[in-house]
Design a protein around this motif. Structure first.
Motif, mmCIF file in Angstrom:
data_model
loop_
_atom_site.group_PDB
_atom_site.id
_atom_site.type_symbol
_atom_site.label_atom_id
_atom_site.label_comp_id
_atom_site.label_asym_id
_atom_site.label_seq_id
_atom_site.Cartn_x
_atom_site.Cartn_y
_atom_site.Cartn_z
ATOM 1 N N ALA A 274 19.346 -9.334 -14.813
ATOM 2 C CA ALA A 274 18.584 -8.532 -13.851
ATOM 3 C C ALA A 274 19.152 -7.125 -13.704
ATOM 4 O O ALA A 274 18.407 -6.154 -13.616
ATOM 5 N N VAL A 275 20.496 -7.015 -13.682
ATOM 6 C CA VAL A 275 21.144 -5.723 -13.433
ATOM 7 C C VAL A 275 22.385 -5.574 -14.315
ATOM 8 O O VAL A 275 23.240 -6.470 -14.355
ATOM 9 N N TYR A 276 22.448 -4.467 -15.030
ATOM 10 C CA TYR A 276 23.669 -4.047 -15.720
ATOM 11 C C TYR A 276 24.289 -2.927 -14.898
ATOM 12 O O TYR A 276 23.583 -2.008 -14.473
ATOM 13 N N VAL A 277 25.602 -2.996 -14.672
ATOM 14 C CA VAL A 277 26.319 -1.896 -14.016
ATOM 15 C C VAL A 277 27.101 -1.167 -15.110
ATOM 16 O O VAL A 277 27.975 -1.751 -15.759
ATOM 17 N N MET A 278 26.769 0.086 -15.329
ATOM 18 C CA MET A 278 27.387 0.836 -16.422
ATOM 19 C C MET A 278 27.514 2.311 -16.061
ATOM 20 O O MET A 278 26.870 2.798 -15.122
ATOM 21 N N PRO A 279 28.332 3.053 -16.808
ATOM 22 C CA PRO A 279 28.432 4.494 -16.574
ATOM 23 C C PRO A 279 27.102 5.189 -16.844
ATOM 24 O O PRO A 279 26.350 4.795 -17.739
#
Length: 390
Positions: A274-279
């Motif tokens: 559902a969600v990727y946390v990335m720069p």
């Protein structure tokens, strides 16, 4: 002040003699970056060996007697976010071509390569003299630990760098209160959302929303089975405590390098994440139309890139430092998704809110203890599912 590299390579027979005496189950490397920078005593301490023991101290003295001082020790080490490394190298070596093929003087590498190796040595140094003249590092690492802060950051072990900060960033007070450590850029961590997952519901707009129990095993964060990005964990711990880390660990499906996240998003038509946390620098490379980047309303999480310059060395390296903080380097970083603190660069990132944990928290808390609590709470929940990458 000799390094482990110079001592062990100059007197290998004494080094082997010493190793046989301490009899530890792991090999102490004598040819890596850390051995080229830190003293024999510091390297031994990092492996749990007391260099003050009489026979060991004598062997160290014998090894160092005839060793060339700091042979092969770089004067500048930059351990950078992977997305920033190449951009920084390109600009730096174009300006200073004399260092391009000389890693005995300048080392510019990816931070992940040294996350567990280099930083642990910092906990055991006896003096800032052991460090390179210029040290650039990423993330909230061991430099923020209480021991290092009280021994060195608060006791004028480093030069104060008086380069102005662009107003947008000055509002978050990015620099150490006494000017000992200065931020030169940042990884801005954002969310990349799978729109199909939210076809019938609202997408997360603030960080607390990824703690929703409906997202169990639906998140991907930067990391692997043993380590996750500290910069992501600290804001949750600061604002919501241990329990938030347990929920975050439970909701995390796996850890990945940001480049792997982008590759997975761009090459898979169907995706259960559902969600990727990335720069933000990597989010800009997402091409799959089913995914969208969300810059959270409460701010992109700031993962700092910071610089330390040993006391008395700023004047010696003024041309180099002026360039690192200057417009040309700033433009190069901006073009690659890393914000410049230089006022005159053309801004290419969204001028939106930032979430920076801040120096008050760093000074008031023992970050080494906080980090252990965070990792323990997160990993306990994360590993309970048995799902991870690599």
């Amino acid at each position: 002040m000799n390094t482990l590299y110079t001592a062990a390579n100059n007197q290998p027979e004494i080094w082997e003699e010493l190793l046989s005496e301490i009899d530890i189950p792991v090999q102490i490397p004598t040819d890596d970056l850390s051995s080229r920078i830190f003293t024999t005593a510091t390297c031994l301490r990092s492996f749990g060996v007391s260099p003050e023991k009489l026979s060991i101290a004598r062997k160290i003295a014998r090894m160092e007697e005839n060793a060339a001082t700091d042979n092969g020790k770089p004067f500048m080490v930059a351990l950078l976010p992977c997305g920033m490394r190449n951009a920084f190298k390109e600009a730096f070596f174009e300006k200073f071509p004399q260092y391009a093929d000389d890693d005995e003087q300048v080392v510019i590498d990816g931070n992940l390569n040294f996350e567990k190796q280099f930083y642990s040595y910092l906990d055991h140094i006896g003096s800032t003299e052991e460090l390179p003249d210029i040290l650039i590092t990423s993330d909230i690492n061991n430099l923020y630990y209480r021991d290092f802060m009280y021994k060195f950051l608060l006791h004028e072990g480093f030069d104060r760098l008086n380069y102005p900060v662009y107003d947008y960033f000055s509002d978050m007070n990015p620099d150490h209160p006494q000017g000992a450590m200065k931020m030169i850029s940042s990884n801005m961590l954002v969310m990349v959302i799978n729109q199909k997952h939210y076809s019938t519901s609202a997408k997360p707009q603030e960080w607390y929303e990824i703690l929703d129990k409906k997202l169990e095993k639906k998140l991907v964060l930067r990391g692997d089975k043993d380590f996750f990005c500290n910069a992501v964990l600290y804001p949750f711990y600061k604002e919501y405590g241990d329990e938030a880390l347990r929920v975050l660990g439970k909701n995390t499906l796996k850890g990945m390098h940001p480049a792997e996240m982008v590759r997975e998003i761009n090459t898979k038509k169907e995706n259960d994440v559902a969600v990727y946390v990335m720069p933000y620098s990597f989010a800009c490379k997402v091409r799959n139309v089913n995914f969208t980047t969300v810059w959270p309303k409460d701010g992109a999480i700031v993962s700092p890139v910071q610089i330390l310059v040993k006391r008395g060395k700023a004047a010696q390296h003024k041309e180099l430092l002026d360039f690192i903080f200057g417009k040309i380097m700033g433009e190069q970083l901006e073009q690659n998704g890393f914000p410049s603190f230089h006022a005159d660069t053309i801004k290419r990132y969204p001028g939106r809110k930032l979430k920076w944990v801040g120096w008050n928290f760093f000074i008031e808390n023992d970050l080494q203890e906080v980090k252990m609590k965070m990792q323990e709470a997160f990993m306990e929940s994360f590993h309970s599912s048995g799902i991870y990458l690599r």
